[in-house]
Design a protein around this motif. Structure first.
Motif, PDB file in Angstrom:
ATOM      1  N   LEU A  26     -88.720  62.245 -22.592  1.00  0.00           N
ATOM      2  CA  LEU A  26     -87.647  62.888 -23.401  1.00  0.00           C
ATOM      3  C   LEU A  26     -87.318  64.224 -22.931  1.00  0.00           C
ATOM      4  CD1 LEU A  26     -88.906  61.715 -27.034  1.00  0.00           C
ATOM      5  CD2 LEU A  26     -86.981  60.877 -25.924  1.00  0.00           C
ATOM      6  N   ARG A 340     -95.439  57.108 -28.576  1.00  0.00           N
ATOM      7  CA  ARG A 340     -93.881  57.236 -28.408  1.00  0.00           C
ATOM      8  C   ARG A 340     -93.247  57.656 -30.053  1.00  0.00           C
ATOM      9  NH1 ARG A 340     -91.259  51.503 -29.438  1.00  0.00           N
ATOM     10  NH2 ARG A 340     -92.084  52.259 -31.613  1.00  0.00           N
ATOM     11  N   ARG A 344     -90.931  61.280 -30.382  1.00  0.00           N
ATOM     12  CA  ARG A 344     -89.664  61.324 -31.018  1.00  0.00           C
ATOM     13  C   ARG A 344     -89.608  62.145 -32.256  1.00  0.00           C
ATOM     14  NH1 ARG A 344     -88.140  54.696 -30.784  1.00  0.00           N
ATOM     15  NH2 ARG A 344     -87.602  54.689 -28.482  1.00  0.00           N
TER      16      ARG A 344
END
Length: 352
Positions: A26, A340, A344
């Protein structure tokens, strides 16, 4: 000196590496602080015969399959350490080793992470400290009276040092069964369990356990009936060494002892057993001491979470401690999804 980054990950074992992988994908600036001197996390400290519960292809972190170990269906700890070492290098994860985190404090819009190598200020923190440094010993009467040797799972290495000795192994989970099986034939073993051992079906391994834990989490999230999770299937994965010892009649458990004596153990019915050694395979507790200043712990010592996010401190995420921070998140295959999700959520926090 105080340094600054978007995210500090505390712990460089499998959960910390999974978090680093997703943060890197990310594009989030982060650092991974690890107290160990080398890669591998808690796998560096396990007993010699320990094996994964699953074949290599079902024991992988996100992004890279674990290669098979030649000649072994269930990889050993050394193979896992090699995989984690390669994983860290392959993804150029920013791990700083030999760094001990003492405390995490609120500092305005930041969390301040105090270490023995200086402080860090971060917008968010991921705790991936695991449990290995917090062995649990039950308050069994007479534990201080026993004149023999006592050790916990994390201190056990191999059966050679116990040749010919009388050993009581306490614990009905995987570690208790594996260590009792490891000692069988070399020591006089008395295996003690809180309840009769519950073996999972021989064809069930870690992949099936992960799927079952995930299905339970989904059912709870959707308001459906609790399926009972992995615990409903049993307590012990019958990996080949355990299966062999069980089928040979070498894993016959006795009920939980009522007390230790100076020379051994005693049961409620008056039966006794002499012992030179007691091995406590009684589990671990989450290593959450650095977060004491945040005052987040509940009555059972856990920090309340929604997913991985701490309810009372949304800048803190907890990863890899078991089902309460994600289905099967204490396993290699299970930690990827909650890692994950944490990354996020943190990305959203940083954008706010």
């Amino acid at each position: 000196m105080t340094r600054r980054t978007d995210v500090v990950v505390i712990g460089g074992g499998q959960a910390g590496l999974a978090a680093g992988y997703h943060l890197r994908r990310l594009g989030i600036e982060h650092v991974i602080l690890d107290a160990e001197a080398a890669p591998g996390g808690a796998w560096q400290h396990t007993w010699d015969s320990l094996r994964l519960f699953s074949p290599a292809q079902y024991s992988s972190l996100p992004g890279r399959l674990m290669p098979s170990q030649p000649g072994e269906l269930y990889p050993d700890a050394a193979h896992v350490i090699g995989y984690l070492t390669d994983y860290e290098k392959r993804y150029e994860l920013p791990v700083q080793r030999g760094v001990w985190v003492s405390a995490v404090h609120r500092d305005g819009a930041f969390l301040r992470v105090a270490t023995d190598c200086g402080d860090w200020r971060a917008r968010a923190v991921i705790s991936a400290t695991g449990t290995w440094t917090r062995p649990f010993l039950p308050a069994v009467p007479g534990r201080r009276e026993f004149a023999g040797r006592q050790l916990h799972t994390l201190q056990y290495q191999n059966p050679r040092e116990f040749d010919g000795q009388r050993v009581i192994v306490v614990g009905g989970g995987n570690s208790g069964a594996q260590i009792a099986a490891d000692l069988a034939g070399r020591a006089e073993v008395t295996w003690v369990t809180q309840r009769p051992p519950r073996y999972l079906a021989d064809d069930i391994d870690g992949r099936a356990l992960f799927d079952h834990a995930t299905a339970r989490r989904r059912a709870l999230d959707e308001g459906r009936r609790d399926t009972g999770g992995v615990a409903s299937l049993g307590d012990i994965v019958a990996i080949p060494p355990v299966r062999a010892a069980r089928d040979a009649g070498l894993l016959t458990a006795r009920p939980m002892l009522s007390r230790l004596t100076a020379t051994g153990a005693q049961w409620a019915d008056g039966a006794t057993a002499e012992a030179d050694v007691v091995i406590w395979c009684t589990g671990f507790r989450p290593a959450l001491a650095p977060f004491a200043a945040l005052r987040l712990r509940g009555t059972r010592g856990h920090i309340a979470t929604v997913g991985t996010r701490a309810v009372d401190e949304p800048r803190l995420h907890l990863l890899g401690y078991g089902d309460w921070t994600g289905p099967a998140s204490a396993t290699l295959i299970g930690v990827g999804r909650p890692a994950r999700d944490a990354a996020r959520e943190i990305a959203g926090l940083l954008r706010a």
